[in-house]
Design an enzyme around this catalytic site. Structure first.
Site, short mmCIF file in Angstrom:
data_model
loop_
_atom_site.label_atom_id
_atom_site.label_comp_id
_atom_site.label_asym_id
_atom_site.label_seq_id
_atom_site.Cartn_x
_atom_site.Cartn_y
_atom_site.Cartn_z
N LYS A 206 0.65 -1.00 -0.09
CA LYS A 206 0.46 -0.12 0.33
C LYS A 206 0.56 1.24 0.29
CE LYS A 206 -3.72 -0.39 2.41
NZ LYS A 206 -4.35 -0.86 4.04
N ARG B 221 -3.04 3.31 8.47
CA ARG B 221 -3.79 2.23 7.54
C ARG B 221 -2.11 1.18 7.78
NH1 ARG B 221 -4.88 4.66 2.24
NH2 ARG B 221 -5.76 2.35 1.78
N GLY C 109 -6.45 -10.43 7.47
CA GLY C 109 -6.20 -11.19 8.90
C GLY C 109 -5.08 -9.73 9.45
N MET D 161 -4.47 -6.01 10.74
CA MET D 161 -5.66 -5.06 12.03
C MET D 161 -5.90 -3.90 10.48
SD MET D 161 -4.26 -1.59 13.71
CE MET D 161 -4.33 -0.39 12.27
N ARG E 245 -3.80 -1.53 -6.22
CA ARG E 245 -2.82 -2.61 -6.61
C ARG E 245 -3.82 -3.31 -7.01
NH1 ARG E 245 -6.01 -4.37 -0.92
NH2 ARG E 245 -7.99 -4.11 -1.82
N HIS F 153 -10.74 -47.71 -10.05
CA HIS F 153 -11.32 -48.42 -11.84
C HIS F 153 -12.13 -46.75 -11.59
CE1 HIS F 153 -15.34 -49.21 -13.85
NE2 HIS F 153 -13.55 -50.07 -14.36
N ARG G 250 -3.92 -47.20 -24.42
CA ARG G 250 -3.73 -48.61 -22.95
C ARG G 250 -4.88 -49.57 -24.45
NH1 ARG G 250 -5.23 -45.03 -19.94
NH2 ARG G 250 -3.39 -44.06 -18.50
N ARG H 240 0.55 -48.71 -26.47
CA ARG H 240 1.35 -50.06 -25.56
C ARG H 240 0.58 -51.00 -25.59
NH1 ARG H 240 0.51 -48.54 -19.56
NH2 ARG H 240 -0.90 -49.66 -20.10
N GLU I 27 9.90 -47.58 -16.86
CA GLU I 27 9.38 -47.43 -15.62
C GLU I 27 9.42 -48.65 -14.30
OE1 GLU I 27 4.93 -48.84 -16.24
OE2 GLU I 27 5.42 -50.00 -17.97
N SER J 246 9.11 -44.14 -22.94
CA SER J 246 8.38 -43.63 -22.61
C SER J 246 8.09 -43.46 -20.83
CB SER J 246 7.11 -43.83 -22.88
OG SER J 246 6.06 -43.15 -22.66
N GLY K 9 6.46 -44.29 -17.51
CA GLY K 9 5.65 -44.40 -17.37
C GLY K 9 5.85 -44.04 -15.85
N THR K 10 4.87 -42.99 -14.82
CA THR K 10 6.05 -42.39 -14.51
C THR K 10 4.76 -43.13 -12.71
OG1 THR K 10 4.82 -40.20 -14.23
CG2 THR K 10 7.04 -40.26 -14.91
N ASN K 11 4.49 -43.55 -13.11
CA ASN K 11 2.84 -44.49 -12.11
C ASN K 11 3.77 -44.86 -11.36
OD1 ASN K 11 1.26 -42.14 -12.83
ND2 ASN K 11 -0.52 -43.02 -13.85
N ASP K 12 4.32 -45.57 -12.27
CA ASP K 12 4.75 -47.02 -12.21
C ASP K 12 6.03 -46.96 -11.40
OD1 ASP K 12 3.38 -49.85 -11.62
OD2 ASP K 12 3.32 -49.74 -13.94
N CYS L 139 4.38 -41.01 -20.07
CA CYS L 139 2.94 -40.71 -19.92
C CYS L 139 1.97 -41.21 -19.07
CB CYS L 139 2.53 -41.87 -21.15
SG CYS L 139 3.29 -43.18 -20.51
N TYR M 202 8.42 -35.01 -25.51
CA TYR M 202 7.39 -34.26 -24.86
C TYR M 202 7.00 -35.13 -23.80
CZ TYR M 202 6.17 -39.40 -26.26
OH TYR M 202 5.79 -40.45 -26.07
P1 ADP Z 1 -8.12 -1.75 3.78
O1 ADP Z 1 -7.00 -2.71 3.75
O2 ADP Z 1 -8.85 -2.78 4.74
O3 ADP Z 1 -8.53 -1.52 2.33
P2 ADP Z 1 -7.64 0.98 4.11
O4 ADP Z 1 -6.28 0.61 4.33
O5 ADP Z 1 -7.19 0.64 2.29
O6 ADP Z 1 -7.32 -0.79 4.86
O7 ADP Z 1 -8.91 1.57 4.75
C1 ADP Z 1 -9.63 0.91 4.25
C2 ADP Z 1 -11.04 2.38 4.04
O8 ADP Z 1 -10.42 3.19 5.33
C3 ADP Z 1 -10.87 2.52 2.95
O9 ADP Z 1 -11.58 2.58 2.70
C4 ADP Z 1 -9.94 3.50 2.58
O10 ADP Z 1 -10.38 4.49 1.23
C5 ADP Z 1 -10.51 4.77 3.59
N1 ADP Z 1 -9.57 5.72 3.77
C6 ADP Z 1 -8.12 5.42 4.66
N2 ADP Z 1 -7.35 6.56 4.27
C7 ADP Z 1 -7.94 7.52 4.23
C8 ADP Z 1 -8.72 9.06 4.16
N3 ADP Z 1 -6.60 9.10 4.45
N4 ADP Z 1 -8.39 9.86 4.14
C9 ADP Z 1 -9.98 8.78 3.23
N5 ADP Z 1 -10.37 7.76 3.54
C10 ADP Z 1 -9.27 6.56 3.96
MG MG Z 2 -7.78 -0.43 1.28
#
Ligand code: ADP
Ligand code: MG
Ligand code: MG
Length: 895
Positions: free
Chosen positions: A34, A104, A113, A115, A343, A462, A569, A625, A764, A783, A785-788, A851, A871
């Site tokens: 980001k 952010r 996952g 924050m 992104r 089978h 086969r 074969r 094989e 050829s 026969g990589t299973n066997d 094969c 091949y």
């Molecule tokens: P995530 O990775 O979960 O998308 P972000 O850091 O991108 O988290 O932010 C969450 C939301 O907050 C997004 O919609 C982003 O555009 C908005 N946001 C983040 N920073 C600002 C900012 N400085 N001004 C306005 N909106 C923001």
């Molecule tokens: Mg975002």
């Protein structure tokens, strides 16, 4: 020594690049994805609210140093904040001209996952009042403030969000409004007070807010959610996350403001048209949170036309810059557009193919890059029906088994082949054939069914073989299925499915679902896929053939781009109903005349099969074969015969005249017992069988050459290659070659035609590979026969292992990968290398291919490329995938 630079302004991305030696990947590692792109956009002149990034190095130092900022770091943050104040003409914490910021997180790889973001940092009661004076918009200010307390409470202080949502819900109810943006300023003010009471740790000092939020992001790197996510996604744990502090822009400043997300192309179809969602008068996550119904991006062209045009131009520009489809966040604050993130966009397989092809056609990327951007698995998508994303969302998953034949299938459960066929063909009902396991007698039901589900059996059972052969989705070996054939029910995961109930299976993933899911059918003739594969064909050096036993398979293989057949086969032809009695007679008799008669009866069938294959593969090589499996497979099991014998004896005791039948069954049983082997996998099969019964080899060779002559007369170009299975010693091959050449010469003399052909062998058994110099004296092609070869190298019986200890080996990491799915580079791969080198030392133009089923696995294909094979040969349904994988191997490893 210069102090470490812990903080980079968005306008200092060039310094970060210098620091990493100009390596953009290094910049992403340092600033996070980001942060790197915010800096990059700033450099491009895209409107990005000013801000700065605290590096991943600072995060790692903070965590290593007992959760203390490393020396100099906080000072640099203060300095950077000062530069943002200067750039914006605002001051952090100053009620007269307040600067608010967002905090952010942003790691090198996007990590859901991690924050969450905290918006509107810098507000307290005093600053809020100042902002009201400045903007005259009390509603906006207290909406921003309550969001800050809510996010800070949740994200930094760990207060559950429900408590905040309850307060909002109550106020919406009391005010009689549906959405938060309709709440009055007074109410929002009251909400702020209640929120503050819910988050007693909320700091009044803006600097303290900033500091705690920054630390919370750092710490979130080692949070359980993040660690679990990294483990699942295979992301390293030592990367750290960066923190981006950015000037707030406000989409919640009334009707001239908005916030939204958009893709530069359609992420579902790949169409080159921007698409997205936005909300008028909203902030940040409102769009993705789904609280309010969003509007499609096209409508922005009516709501705020100038903003739409600007955004579309920036999207196109960013796409050109990154040479990739972009996923962007934007905010409009009172008629001014800001870009907050960009992104590479996530997309479906179909979109991935179209976008790669289009970007190459538009000149943004090379054809080579386009080929590299599509994953082989994404090509697989076009070859089989899939469950729609919507239907999967609410689906009840019952169990998971082996995903032996890809594609989604839906039907009513039928517990035997006759019923499956009747329901499908007579009543026109889609069926899923459900069996503990399948036998050759079940094939008609399997063909009529949409898919196959078994509770027993492995990847070479089978059911699995037949399913792959015909491209039928199949899930096998689902041990949890309790099939009660008497009650005609299936019990799994506490639910009972009665024959006739709907079920859905996914042969791509191995999942079994309750009920009737919706399928969507993609298509190989997709023009963008065809284009991409044609580019792949220009790049690859490995040829791609198919394993096909029947003309329909050969034709499909050719449509999918196969350049010949790598394995036919012949024994499959023996299993067909009208031929099996002849095969059994041939096995049963010890009288040469009777055997000759049985073989003569089989000859026309085999000839017909080969003619069909040669015609389908006109102009291309076809490897045939000779018979491979042990003979007992063609006879009934001794268990069945014994049962039959007992029944007959009971009938006889009741006075029936069945003496003749009894004698016949007794004879069969004696022969079956005589053929019994303790270990048939290592018994009389392959070339050994041909040596024991040379008449059988002669019949097959005659069928091949008579067929070749017949179609040649019709103008078809044939290139037969006759292949001997399971050779371990050169003398076996030498002996078979004599038999074969004599017969071939005789047929050609009879027919008055000369057919060019190759004679070769499968590799094989390790001994064959180790003596490849000798073997190549008699073989014009190898050829693998990589299973066997995998079974004999590991000394593992695949069918036993895959339903037993092998799963344990994989789950405990004793083996990193299933060697039957992906070639074992260090063991089997080494043996293959020896064979290639040895064989080509004797015969430099030796043709070498593979094969085994590995021939359709991208990783194994890369190894085959590396080993210098000519091949790979795989199931017709894997041919397009193999074409792409071979091209990718060639790009990565030019030879
Ligand atoms: P995530 O990775 O979960 O998308 P972000 O850091 O991108 O988290 O932010 C969450 C939301 O907050 C997004 O919609 C982003 O555009 C908005 N946001 C983040 N920073 C600002 C900012 N400085 N001004 C306005 N909106 C923001
Ligand atoms: Mg975002
Ligand atoms: Mg988020």
């Amino acid at each position: 020594m210069a102090e470490t630079k812990w903080v980079y302004g968005f306008d200092e991305v060039a310094d970060a690049e210098k620091h990493t030696g100009g390596d953009w990947d290094g910049v992403r590692a340092l600033l996070g994805g980001k942060g790197a792109n915010l800096g990059d956009m700033t450099r491009l002149g895209v409107p990005v609210p000013p801000g700065y990034t605290v590096t991943t190095e600072a995060c790692l130092a903070y965590l290593a140093g007992g959760e203390e900022f490393p020396p100099g770091c906080w000072d640099q943050i203060e300095t950077a904040l000062g530069r943002v104040e200067k750039a914006t003409g605002k001051r952090f914490g100053d009620p007269r001209e307040p600067l608010l910021v967002s905090c952010r997180s942003g790691a090198k790889f996007s990590m859901p996952g991690m924050m969450d973001t905290v918006l509107n940092i810098g507000l307290n009661d005093e600053v809020a009042e100042g902002m009201v004076r400045l903007t005259g918009d009390e509603r906006f200010v207290y909406d921003s403030y309550r969001r800050l307390v809510q996010m800070f409470g949740g994200v930094v202080l760990g207060q559950p969000d429900e408590a905040f949502e309850e307060v909002l819900e109550r106020h919406r109810h009391e005010a009689g409004v549906a959405i938060d943006s309709e709440l009055s300023a007074d109410r929002l003010k009251a909400i702020v007070a209640e929120f503050r009471a819910l988050a007693p740790g909320f700091p009044i000092d803006p600097r303290q807010q900033l500091r705690l939020a920054t630390e919370a992001v750092f710490k979130s790197w080692n949070g359980k959610r993040a660690i679990d996510y990294r483990n699942a996604a295979g992301i390293a744990h030592d990367l750290g996350t960066a923190v981006n502090i950015q000037t707030m822009v406000f989409g919640n400043m009334g009707e001239g403001s908005a916030t939204g997300v958009a893709m530069s192309r359609n992420a579902t179809t790949g169409e080159a048209k921007i698409e997205g969602d936005y909300l008028i008068n909203a902030q940040g996550e409102d769009v993705v949170a789904g609280i309010r119904a969003t509007k499609p991006l096209e409508q922005l062209a009516d709501d705020l036309p100038e903003m739409y045009d600007q955004f579309a131009a920036i999207a196109a520009r960013l796409e050109r810059h990154y040479r990739e489809m972009q996923d962007m966040e934007f905010t409009v604050e009172r008629g001014k557009l800001w870009i907050l993130q960009t992104r590479a966009g996530k997309r479906t397989a179909q979109a991935a193919v179209r976008i790669a092809a289009d970007l190459a056609d538009e000149g943004l990327i090379s054809r080579e890059e386009a080929v590299m951007r599509v994953k082989p698995d994404q090509v697989d998508f076009f070859l089989h029906p899939q469950f729609s994303a919507e239907s999967l969302r609410g689906a009840v998953k019952l169990a998971k088994g082996l995903n032996v034949s890809p594609g989604a299938a839906v039907g009513i459960a039928a517990f035997d082949a006759d019923l499956a066929e009747r329901w499908a063909k007579v009543d026109g009902k889609p069926t899923i054939m459900v069996r503990p396991e399948t036998k050759p007698d079940d094939v008609h039901g399997m063909l009529a069914a949409e898919g196959i589900l078994t509770s027993r059996g492995g990847r070479t059972s089978h059911a699995a073989l037949v399913a792959r052969q015909f491209g039928k989705p199949a899930v096998v070996g689902v041990a949890e299925l309790e099939i009660d054939m008497a009650a005609r029910t299936l019990t799994v995961a506490g639910r009972t499915i009665t024959e006739g109930d709907w079920i859905s299976i996914d042969g791509t993933s191995g999942a079994v679902y309750l009920g009737r899911l919706e399928t969507v059918v993609p298509d190989i003739s997709d023009p963008w896929l065809m284009k991409l594969l044609s580019w792949a064909d220009e790049l690859r050096t490995l040829r791609v053939r198919a394993n096909a036993d029947y003309p329909v398979d050969a034709e499909r293989a050719r449509r999918y781009g196969a350049e010949g057949i790598g394995l036919t086969r012949t024994e499959h032809m023996f299993f067909e109903t009208e031929r099996l009695p002849l095969v059994q007679k041939m096995i049963m008799t010890t009288d040469p005349a009777e055997r000759a008669e049985a073989l003569a009866g089989l000859l026309p069938y085999q000839r017909g099969d080969f003619e069909g294959l040669f015609r389908a593969m006109d102009g291309l090589p076809v490897i045939i074969r000779l018979i491979d499996p042990p003979l007992h497979e063609f006879l009934p099991s001794s268990h069945d015969l014994t049962k039959r014998l007992i029944d007959l004896k009971v009938e006889e005791a009741r006075g029936a005249a069945v003496a003749g039948d009894i004698a016949e069954v007794e004879g069969l049983l004696a022969r079956v017992e005589a053929l019994h082997e303790a270990n048939p996998m290592l018994g009389t099969r392959g070339v050994r069988l041909g040596i024991m019964i040379p008449e059988l080899t002669r019949m097959q060779v005659r069928a091949v050459f008579e067929a070749a002559c017949n179609v040649t007369r019709d103008g078809v170009k044939v290139h037969p290659e006759v292949m001997i299975p399971l050779v371990s010693h050169v003398n076996e091959l030498k002996r078979q070659r004599e038999v074969l050449e004599a017969e071939a010469r005789q047929v050609m003399a009879e027919q008055g035609l000369e057919i060019e052909y190759l004679f070769g062998t499968m590799i094989e058994i390790p001994r064959a590979a180790l003596t490849a110099e000798e073997i190549a004296q008699y073989a014009e092609f190898f050829s693998f026969g990589t299973n066997d070869l995998t079974q004999t190298t590991f000394g593992i019986s695949r069918d036993d292992a895959e339903s037993g200890f092998l799963m344990r080996y994989l789950s405990e990491g004793i083996l990193a990968e299933n060697p039957f799915a992906t070639l074992d580079r260090n063991g089997v791969g080494k043996i293959m290398r020896l064979a290639v080198e040895g064989g080509r030392a004797t015969r430099p133009n030796l043709e070498v291919g593979i094969c085994g089923e590995h021939g359709g696995d991208p990783k194994s294909i890369a190894l085959c490329h590396e080993l210098g094979l000519d091949y790979v040969s795989c199931s017709p349904f894997r041919v397009p995938i193999a074409r792409l994988a071979a091209a990718q191997a060639a790009v990565e490893m030019p030879r």
